[in-house]
Design a protein around this motif. Structure first.
Motif, PDB file in Angstrom:
ATOM      1  N   LEU A  29       0.872  -1.176   0.108  1.00 39.60           N
ATOM      2  CA  LEU A  29      -0.146   0.062  -0.024  1.00 39.60           C
ATOM      3  C   LEU A  29       0.910   1.386   0.117  1.00 39.60           C
ATOM      4  N   ASP A  30       2.160   1.180   0.280  1.00 35.12           N
ATOM      5  CA  ASP A  30       2.822   2.359   0.325  1.00 35.12           C
ATOM      6  C   ASP A  30       3.373   2.675  -1.199  1.00 35.12           C
ATOM      7  N   GLY A  31       2.975   1.828  -2.099  1.00 35.81           N
ATOM      8  CA  GLY A  31       3.335   2.249  -3.595  1.00 35.81           C
ATOM      9  C   GLY A  31       2.330   3.274  -4.022  1.00 35.81           C
ATOM     10  N   ASP A  32       2.763   3.606  -5.361  1.00 34.12           N
ATOM     11  CA  ASP A  32       2.217   4.712  -6.014  1.00 34.12           C
ATOM     12  C   ASP A  32       0.654   4.552  -6.466  1.00 34.12           C
ATOM     13  N   ILE A  33       0.034   4.627  -5.606  1.00 34.81           N
ATOM     14  CA  ILE A  33      -1.623   4.330  -5.961  1.00 34.81           C
ATOM     15  C   ILE A  33      -2.411   5.464  -6.174  1.00 34.81           C
ATOM     16  N   PRO A  34      -3.028   5.457  -7.143  1.00 38.51           N
ATOM     17  CA  PRO A  34      -3.815   6.838  -7.651  1.00 38.51           C
ATOM     18  C   PRO A  34      -4.731   7.305  -6.567  1.00 38.51           C
ATOM     19  N   ARG A  35      -5.222   8.374  -6.516  1.00 39.24           N
ATOM     20  CA  ARG A  35      -6.241   9.270  -5.537  1.00 39.24           C
ATOM     21  C   ARG A  35      -7.370   8.618  -5.768  1.00 39.24           C
ATOM     22  N   PHE A  48     -15.820   3.286  -0.707  1.00 42.76           N
ATOM     23  CA  PHE A  48     -14.955   2.371   0.126  1.00 42.76           C
ATOM     24  C   PHE A  48     -14.032   3.098   1.030  1.00 42.76           C
ATOM     25  N   ASP A  49     -13.359   4.159   0.583  1.00 43.21           N
ATOM     26  CA  ASP A  49     -12.507   5.051   1.514  1.00 43.21           C
ATOM     27  C   ASP A  49     -13.430   5.438   2.893  1.00 43.21           C
ATOM     28  N   ALA A  50     -14.771   5.869   2.658  1.00 45.23           N
ATOM     29  CA  ALA A  50     -15.595   6.245   3.781  1.00 45.23           C
ATOM     30  C   ALA A  50     -15.786   5.065   4.736  1.00 45.23           C
ATOM     31  N   MET A  51     -15.751   3.859   4.145  1.00 49.16           N
ATOM     32  CA  MET A  51     -16.082   2.690   5.068  1.00 49.16           C
ATOM     33  C   MET A  51     -14.565   2.631   5.696  1.00 49.16           C
ATOM     34  N   SER A  52     -13.554   2.672   5.141  1.00 48.69           N
ATOM     35  CA  SER A  52     -12.424   2.250   5.906  1.00 48.69           C
ATOM     36  C   SER A  52     -12.057   3.397   6.960  1.00 48.69           C
ATOM     37  N   THR A  53     -12.537   4.679   6.747  1.00 47.48           N
ATOM     38  CA  THR A  53     -12.631   5.526   8.027  1.00 47.48           C
ATOM     39  C   THR A  53     -13.211   5.087   9.211  1.00 47.48           C
ATOM     40  N   LEU A  54     -14.374   4.213   8.940  1.00 51.10           N
ATOM     41  CA  LEU A  54     -15.320   3.891   9.960  1.00 51.10           C
ATOM     42  C   LEU A  54     -14.790   2.578  10.892  1.00 51.10           C
ATOM     43  N   LEU A 103      -5.369   8.443   3.507  1.00 52.17           N
ATOM     44  CA  LEU A 103      -6.608   9.538   3.248  1.00 52.17           C
ATOM     45  C   LEU A 103      -6.265  10.766   3.896  1.00 52.17           C
ATOM     46  N   SER A 104      -5.638  10.811   5.118  1.00 53.98           N
ATOM     47  CA  SER A 104      -5.167  12.015   5.967  1.00 53.98           C
ATOM     48  C   SER A 104      -4.446  12.971   5.249  1.00 53.98           C
ATOM     49  N   ARG A 105      -3.465  12.263   4.637  1.00 56.04           N
ATOM     50  CA  ARG A 105      -2.378  13.010   3.879  1.00 56.04           C
ATOM     51  C   ARG A 105      -3.149  13.598   2.573  1.00 56.04           C
ATOM     52  N   GLN A 106      -4.190  13.179   1.997  1.00 58.02           N
ATOM     53  CA  GLN A 106      -4.931  13.767   1.070  1.00 58.02           C
ATOM     54  C   GLN A 106      -5.851  14.694   1.451  1.00 58.02           C
ATOM     55  N   GLY A 107      -5.988  15.278   2.752  1.00 59.78           N
ATOM     56  CA  GLY A 107      -6.717  16.149   3.413  1.00 59.78           C
ATOM     57  C   GLY A 107      -7.905  15.738   4.036  1.00 59.78           C
ATOM     58  N   VAL A 108      -8.239  14.412   3.970  1.00 59.33           N
ATOM     59  CA  VAL A 108      -9.422  13.871   4.599  1.00 59.33           C
ATOM     60  C   VAL A 108      -9.325  14.060   5.975  1.00 59.33           C
ATOM     61  N   ARG A 109     -10.354  14.563   6.800  1.00 57.48           N
ATOM     62  CA  ARG A 109     -10.282  14.963   8.309  1.00 57.48           C
ATOM     63  C   ARG A 109     -10.642  13.604   8.821  1.00 57.48           C
ATOM     64  N   VAL A 110      -9.644  12.349   8.857  1.00 62.05           N
ATOM     65  CA  VAL A 110      -9.844  11.171   9.256  1.00 62.05           C
ATOM     66  C   VAL A 110      -9.814  11.323  10.841  1.00 62.05           C
ATOM     67  N   LEU A 221     -15.673  14.230  -1.129  1.00 62.12           N
ATOM     68  CA  LEU A 221     -15.640  14.753  -2.263  1.00 62.12           C
ATOM     69  C   LEU A 221     -15.526  16.099  -2.368  1.00 62.12           C
ATOM     70  N   ARG A 222     -15.911  16.877  -1.387  1.00 63.00           N
ATOM     71  CA  ARG A 222     -15.604  18.281  -1.376  1.00 63.00           C
ATOM     72  C   ARG A 222     -14.294  18.602  -1.249  1.00 63.00           C
ATOM     73  N   ILE A 223     -13.532  17.987  -0.400  1.00 60.35           N
ATOM     74  CA  ILE A 223     -12.054  18.241  -0.479  1.00 60.35           C
ATOM     75  C   ILE A 223     -11.324  17.723  -1.626  1.00 60.35           C
ATOM     76  N   ASP A 224     -11.981  16.952  -2.409  1.00 59.69           N
ATOM     77  CA  ASP A 224     -11.162  16.561  -3.543  1.00 59.69           C
ATOM     78  C   ASP A 224     -11.489  17.496  -4.795  1.00 59.69           C
ATOM     79  N   GLY A 225     -12.140  18.705  -4.467  1.00 56.19           N
ATOM     80  CA  GLY A 225     -12.495  19.903  -5.192  1.00 56.19           C
ATOM     81  C   GLY A 225     -13.272  19.823  -6.128  1.00 56.19           C
ATOM     82  N   PHE A 226     -14.122  18.899  -6.169  1.00 55.58           N
ATOM     83  CA  PHE A 226     -15.379  18.929  -7.212  1.00 55.58           C
ATOM     84  C   PHE A 226     -16.427  19.923  -6.935  1.00 55.58           C
ATOM     85  N   SER A 227     -16.816  20.785  -7.829  1.00 55.24           N
ATOM     86  CA  SER A 227     -17.907  21.866  -7.909  1.00 55.24           C
ATOM     87  C   SER A 227     -19.186  20.946  -7.493  1.00 55.24           C
ATOM     88  N   ALA A 228     -20.067  22.006  -7.093  1.00 49.37           N
ATOM     89  CA  ALA A 228     -21.719  21.430  -6.388  1.00 49.37           C
ATOM     90  C   ALA A 228     -22.418  20.761  -7.662  1.00 49.37           C
TER      91      ALA A 228
END
Ligand code: FE2
Ligand code: FE2
Length: 299
Positions: A29-35, A48-54, A103-110, A221-228
């Motif tokens: 998992l330390d490899g070059d995994i796309p966002r 799936f990321d959201a489930m992982s945080t729980l 995910l924290s490093r991506q800005g997600v408030r884990v 999805l907000r911190i990913d920068g997508f518009s409304a």
């Protein structure tokens, strides 16, 4: 194939398979995994990321709720299963914590997500009877095991996912299947919970779990920068992917509803072909990555 034809019904607590705690697995998992590791699809990835945080707080809660009844277990076989269940869940929490650091490093408030989950689950444990907490655990365990069975039934669902993260989820799913009846057996045989408690807890989990996952996805999805406008389109398409005809959850409905049957037992359902394939490759190679790929090789 009709799963009932392949799998004779089991109504005792005898596990169909050994519960094997596995540690120090390497998913690379330390490899070059796309966002957006799920085929470039932000919605699927963040689901799936959201489930992982729980998971880390959730797994701690499950362990604590089963541990409440451990001293009352008289059957040595069930005692051993509880020990193995706790070791598996502890390891799941650890691996997902490592993944969540990404995910924290991506800005997600884990940190905030975990703090909120922790205070909510601790509040529940203070206020609710131990038997109801255990019933919630058994309900959540049913959810995770039918998701695991469901994903193994349809490997094409994960075809576009990054093989490393997919392997992590496949391993988690394998172990969820192995220990799927443990909390349920403690609930029925040791805590002596009745039908109403079991079903009430399932209704609660059915409502609460997706609500939390969706709230976390909204933040991601907000911190990913997508518009409304972009997010609205993603939700419309994503909810069809989850709940629409042919969607992720639809084939799991029958197994989900089985929980409401008075004579239900977790080992009555679920095909084991993909599980057996994973185990065979893992035992031969020692690689969770190779075993995860093998499950999806027929796609
Ligand atoms: Fe788990
Ligand atoms: Fe579990």
């Amino acid at each position: 194939m009709n799963p009932a034809a392949e799998t004779p019904p089991v109504t005792s607590r005898k596990a169909r398979v050994a519960i094997v705690p596995r540690q120090q697995l390497d998913f690379d998992l330390d490899g070059d995994i796309p966002r957006f590791w799920f085929g470039g699809d932000a919605f699927k990835t963040r689901f799936f990321d959201a489930m992982s945080t729980l998971f880390p707080e959730g797994e701690r809660f499950f362990i604590a709720c089963v541990r409440d009844f451990r001293d009352d277990i008289r059957d040595p076989e069930l005692q051993q299963q509880v020990r193995d269940f706790m070791r598996q869940e502890a390891q799941h929490g650890k691996v997902h914590s490592d993944f969540n650091a990404r995910l924290s490093r991506q800005g997600v408030r884990v940190d905030l997500i975990e703090a909120k989950s922790r205070s909510m689950l601790q509040w529940f444990r203070r206020k609710a009877p131990a038997r109801l907490c255990l019933a919630q655990t058994a309900a959540a365990e049913h959810m995770t095991s039918i998701m695991a069975h469901g994903f193994f039934d349809r490997p094409e669902v994960f075809a576009d996912a990054d093989p490393r993260i997919r392997a992590m989820y496949v391993w988690h799913g394998v172990e969820e299947i192995e220990h799927k009846a443990v909390a349920y057996d403690v609930l029925k045989d040791v805590a002596r919970a009745g039908y109403f408690t079991r079903v009430f807890a399932m209704l609660y989990v059915t409502l609460l779990f997706p609500m939390h996952v969706f709230a976390i996805m909204r933040h991601m999805l907000r911190i990913d920068g997508f518009s409304a406008r972009q997010r609205l389109a993603m939700w419309a398409k994503g909810l069809v992917w989850l709940y629409g005809p042919g969607g992720l959850y639809v084939p799991m409905l029958r197994d989900y509803l089985a929980y409401y049957r008075p004579g239900f037992h977790p080992w009555q359902g679920g095909q084991m072909r993909s599980y057996a394939r994973w185990l065979e490759v893992f035992d031969r190679t020692g690689s969770a990555l190779a075993a995860g790929n093998a499950v999806h090789a027929r796609v």
